[in-house]
Scaffold this motif. Structure first.
Motif, PDB file in Angstrom:
ATOM      1  N   LEU A  48       5.250   1.736   7.350  1.00 21.39           N
ATOM      2  CA  LEU A  48       4.302   0.952   6.400  1.00 21.39           C
ATOM      3  C   LEU A  48       5.188   0.351   5.320  1.00 21.39           C
ATOM      4  O   LEU A  48       5.781   1.200   4.697  1.00 21.39           O
ATOM      5  N   VAL A  49       4.813  -0.747   4.938  1.00 23.63           N
ATOM      6  CA  VAL A  49       5.000  -1.337   3.453  1.00 23.63           C
ATOM      7  C   VAL A  49       4.037  -1.469   2.775  1.00 23.63           C
ATOM      8  O   VAL A  49       3.042  -2.037   2.974  1.00 23.63           O
ATOM      9  N   LEU A  50       3.899  -0.400   1.538  1.00 19.17           N
ATOM     10  CA  LEU A  50       2.811  -0.236   1.000  1.00 19.17           C
ATOM     11  C   LEU A  50       2.541  -0.478  -0.411  1.00 19.17           C
ATOM     12  O   LEU A  50       3.488   0.192  -1.399  1.00 19.17           O
ATOM     13  N   ASP A  51       1.800  -1.408  -0.738  1.00 16.10           N
ATOM     14  CA  ASP A  51       1.529  -1.736  -2.349  1.00 16.10           C
ATOM     15  C   ASP A  51       0.758  -0.603  -3.077  1.00 16.10           C
ATOM     16  O   ASP A  51       0.001   0.250  -2.240  1.00 16.10           O
ATOM     17  N   VAL A  52       0.859  -0.409  -4.117  1.00 12.97           N
ATOM     18  CA  VAL A  52       0.103   0.881  -4.906  1.00 12.97           C
ATOM     19  C   VAL A  52      -1.296   0.355  -5.370  1.00 12.97           C
ATOM     20  O   VAL A  52      -2.322   0.848  -4.977  1.00 12.97           O
ATOM     21  N   LEU A  53      -1.195  -0.879  -6.139  1.00 16.27           N
ATOM     22  CA  LEU A  53      -2.376  -1.374  -6.765  1.00 16.27           C
ATOM     23  C   LEU A  53      -3.295  -2.300  -5.535  1.00 16.27           C
ATOM     24  O   LEU A  53      -3.006  -3.302  -5.673  1.00 16.27           O
ATOM     25  N   LEU A  54      -4.010  -1.618  -5.003  1.00 19.42           N
ATOM     26  CA  LEU A  54      -4.851  -2.327  -4.062  1.00 19.42           C
ATOM     27  C   LEU A  54      -6.556  -1.873  -4.399  1.00 19.42           C
ATOM     28  O   LEU A  54      -6.928  -1.162  -5.000  1.00 19.42           O
ATOM     29  N   PRO A  55      -7.308  -3.053  -3.876  1.00 24.13           N
ATOM     30  CA  PRO A  55      -8.736  -2.986  -4.301  1.00 24.13           C
ATOM     31  C   PRO A  55      -9.429  -1.563  -3.385  1.00 24.13           C
ATOM     32  O   PRO A  55      -8.897  -1.434  -2.163  1.00 24.13           O
ATOM     33  N   ASN A  71       4.476  11.368  10.485  1.00 20.48           N
ATOM     34  CA  ASN A  71       5.773  11.299   9.681  1.00 20.48           C
ATOM     35  C   ASN A  71       6.533   9.783   9.583  1.00 20.48           C
ATOM     36  O   ASN A  71       7.276   9.524   9.469  1.00 20.48           O
ATOM     37  N   THR A  72       5.354   8.813   9.956  1.00 23.48           N
ATOM     38  CA  THR A  72       5.778   7.439   9.959  1.00 23.48           C
ATOM     39  C   THR A  72       6.409   6.998   8.716  1.00 23.48           C
ATOM     40  O   THR A  72       5.820   7.251   7.679  1.00 23.48           O
ATOM     41  N   PRO A  73       7.646   6.491   8.702  1.00 23.93           N
ATOM     42  CA  PRO A  73       8.240   5.846   7.400  1.00 23.93           C
ATOM     43  C   PRO A  73       7.380   5.065   6.448  1.00 23.93           C
ATOM     44  O   PRO A  73       6.635   4.216   7.256  1.00 23.93           O
ATOM     45  N   ILE A  74       7.278   5.085   5.010  1.00 19.16           N
ATOM     46  CA  ILE A  74       6.431   4.770   4.327  1.00 19.16           C
ATOM     47  C   ILE A  74       7.345   4.200   3.173  1.00 19.16           C
ATOM     48  O   ILE A  74       7.965   5.007   2.673  1.00 19.16           O
ATOM     49  N   LEU A  75       7.342   2.854   3.088  1.00 20.90           N
ATOM     50  CA  LEU A  75       8.125   2.217   1.792  1.00 20.90           C
ATOM     51  C   LEU A  75       6.961   1.800   0.878  1.00 20.90           C
ATOM     52  O   LEU A  75       6.516   0.631   1.183  1.00 20.90           O
ATOM     53  N   ILE A  76       7.013   2.316  -0.313  1.00 21.49           N
ATOM     54  CA  ILE A  76       6.216   2.019  -1.310  1.00 21.49           C
ATOM     55  C   ILE A  76       6.886   0.760  -2.227  1.00 21.49           C
ATOM     56  O   ILE A  76       8.121   0.921  -2.490  1.00 21.49           O
ATOM     57  N   VAL A  77       6.012  -0.242  -2.508  1.00 21.99           N
ATOM     58  CA  VAL A  77       6.461  -1.548  -3.042  1.00 21.99           C
ATOM     59  C   VAL A  77       5.413  -1.662  -4.108  1.00 21.99           C
ATOM     60  O   VAL A  77       4.352  -2.053  -3.841  1.00 21.99           O
ATOM     61  N   SER A  78       5.827  -1.604  -5.465  1.00 21.11           N
ATOM     62  CA  SER A  78       5.105  -1.590  -6.351  1.00 21.11           C
ATOM     63  C   SER A  78       5.365  -2.311  -7.937  1.00 21.11           C
ATOM     64  O   SER A  78       6.729  -2.077  -8.266  1.00 21.11           O
ATOM     65  N   ALA A  79       4.661  -2.791  -8.352  1.00 18.50           N
ATOM     66  CA  ALA A  79       5.045  -3.232 -10.006  1.00 18.50           C
ATOM     67  C   ALA A  79       4.857  -2.053 -10.800  1.00 18.50           C
ATOM     68  O   ALA A  79       5.153  -2.398 -12.087  1.00 18.50           O
ATOM     69  N   LYS A  80       4.334  -0.959 -10.647  1.00 22.63           N
ATOM     70  CA  LYS A  80       4.149   0.361 -11.265  1.00 22.63           C
ATOM     71  C   LYS A  80       5.622   0.958 -11.235  1.00 22.63           C
ATOM     72  O   LYS A  80       5.974   1.508 -10.237  1.00 22.63           O
ATOM     73  N   THR A  81       6.400   0.767 -12.360  1.00 24.07           N
ATOM     74  CA  THR A  81       7.782   1.062 -12.511  1.00 24.07           C
ATOM     75  C   THR A  81       8.061   1.995 -13.195  1.00 24.07           C
ATOM     76  O   THR A  81       9.493   2.896 -13.313  1.00 24.07           O
TER      77      THR A  81
END
Length: 219
Positions: A48-55, A71-81
């Motif tokens: 999963l390539v997962l944004d944080v700020l979602l509706p 335990n599927t790999p999850i990669l968070i991608v976000s402008a929250k830094t």
């Protein structure tokens, strides 16, 4: 499917999809947390390539819910830094946290690294069957079996889930992708072709069993 992108920015998700598909990943996109969970529950994903700020449901919540069952790999991608945001994501179960905007080459390298570490075993075997994931060759005993790309991918998926009952819908979308124009009958035909190549008696299959009303199981 290989990768589920959870991103409400259509332009950004479209660009990433194009690059990933060029690398031969099967990809689907969800534009909300709720849709992501629906797609994952029905079809699964290897990353999963997962944004944080979602509706609606945010990415942190999606990450926690996925972690409750997988335990599927999850990669968070976000402008929250901020540091607290990164800690929240990692403590929710993410494997990595990438800041936006990101360099596409670095993103692709991280994804390739995740797949290599998690799924990088060179060979998968069961009984007299051996699949080499580097050369994409299949052997039955000492004899190499000629297979199409989709036959190979389907057999690999069955082998990697040996003993599990695999739902037809999940299996179809895992191999052909959720945006495929093929019909599910394609799966039935490929199962028939695989049985003709690996079973001792294709009319009475032992390795690839039909679970009526559900799907298939490899034993």
């Amino acid at each position: 499917m290989d990768i589920l992108i959870v991103e409400d920015n259509k332009e950004l998700s479209g660009i990433l999809c194009d690059f990933l598909r060029a690398e031969n990943y099967t990809v689907s996109v969800a534009e909300s947390g709720e849709k992501a969970l629906q797609l994952y529950e029905r079809y699964g994903a290897r990353l999963l390539v997962l944004d944080v700020l979602l509706p609606g449901l945010d990415g942190f919540s999606v990450c926690k819910k996925i972690r409750e069952q997988s335990n599927t790999p999850i990669l968070i991608v976000s402008a929250k830094t901020e540091k607290d945001d990164k800690l929240t994501g990692l403590l929710a179960g993410a494997d990595d946290y990438i800041e936006k905007p990101y360099d596409i080459d670095i993103m692709l390298a991280k994804i390739a690294g995740i797949f290599k570490r998690r799924y990088g075993q060179d060979e998968v075997s069961s009984g007299n069957l051996r699949l080499n994931k580097v050369s994409h060759t299949v052997y039955k005993g000492e004899k190499e079996i000629s297979m199409t790309v989709k036959e190979y991918e389907l057999l690999l998926c069955l082998l990697e889930n040996q003993g599990k009952v695999l739902n037809k819908d999940w299996l179809f979308h895992e191999i052909w992708g959720s945006d495929s124009l093929s019909e599910q009958q394609t799966l039935t035909v490929h199962i028939k072709w695989l049985r003709e190549k690996i079973e001792e008696n294709p009319k009475h299959p032992v390795r690839i069993q039909t679970v009526w009303g559900v799907g298939y199981k490899f034993i």
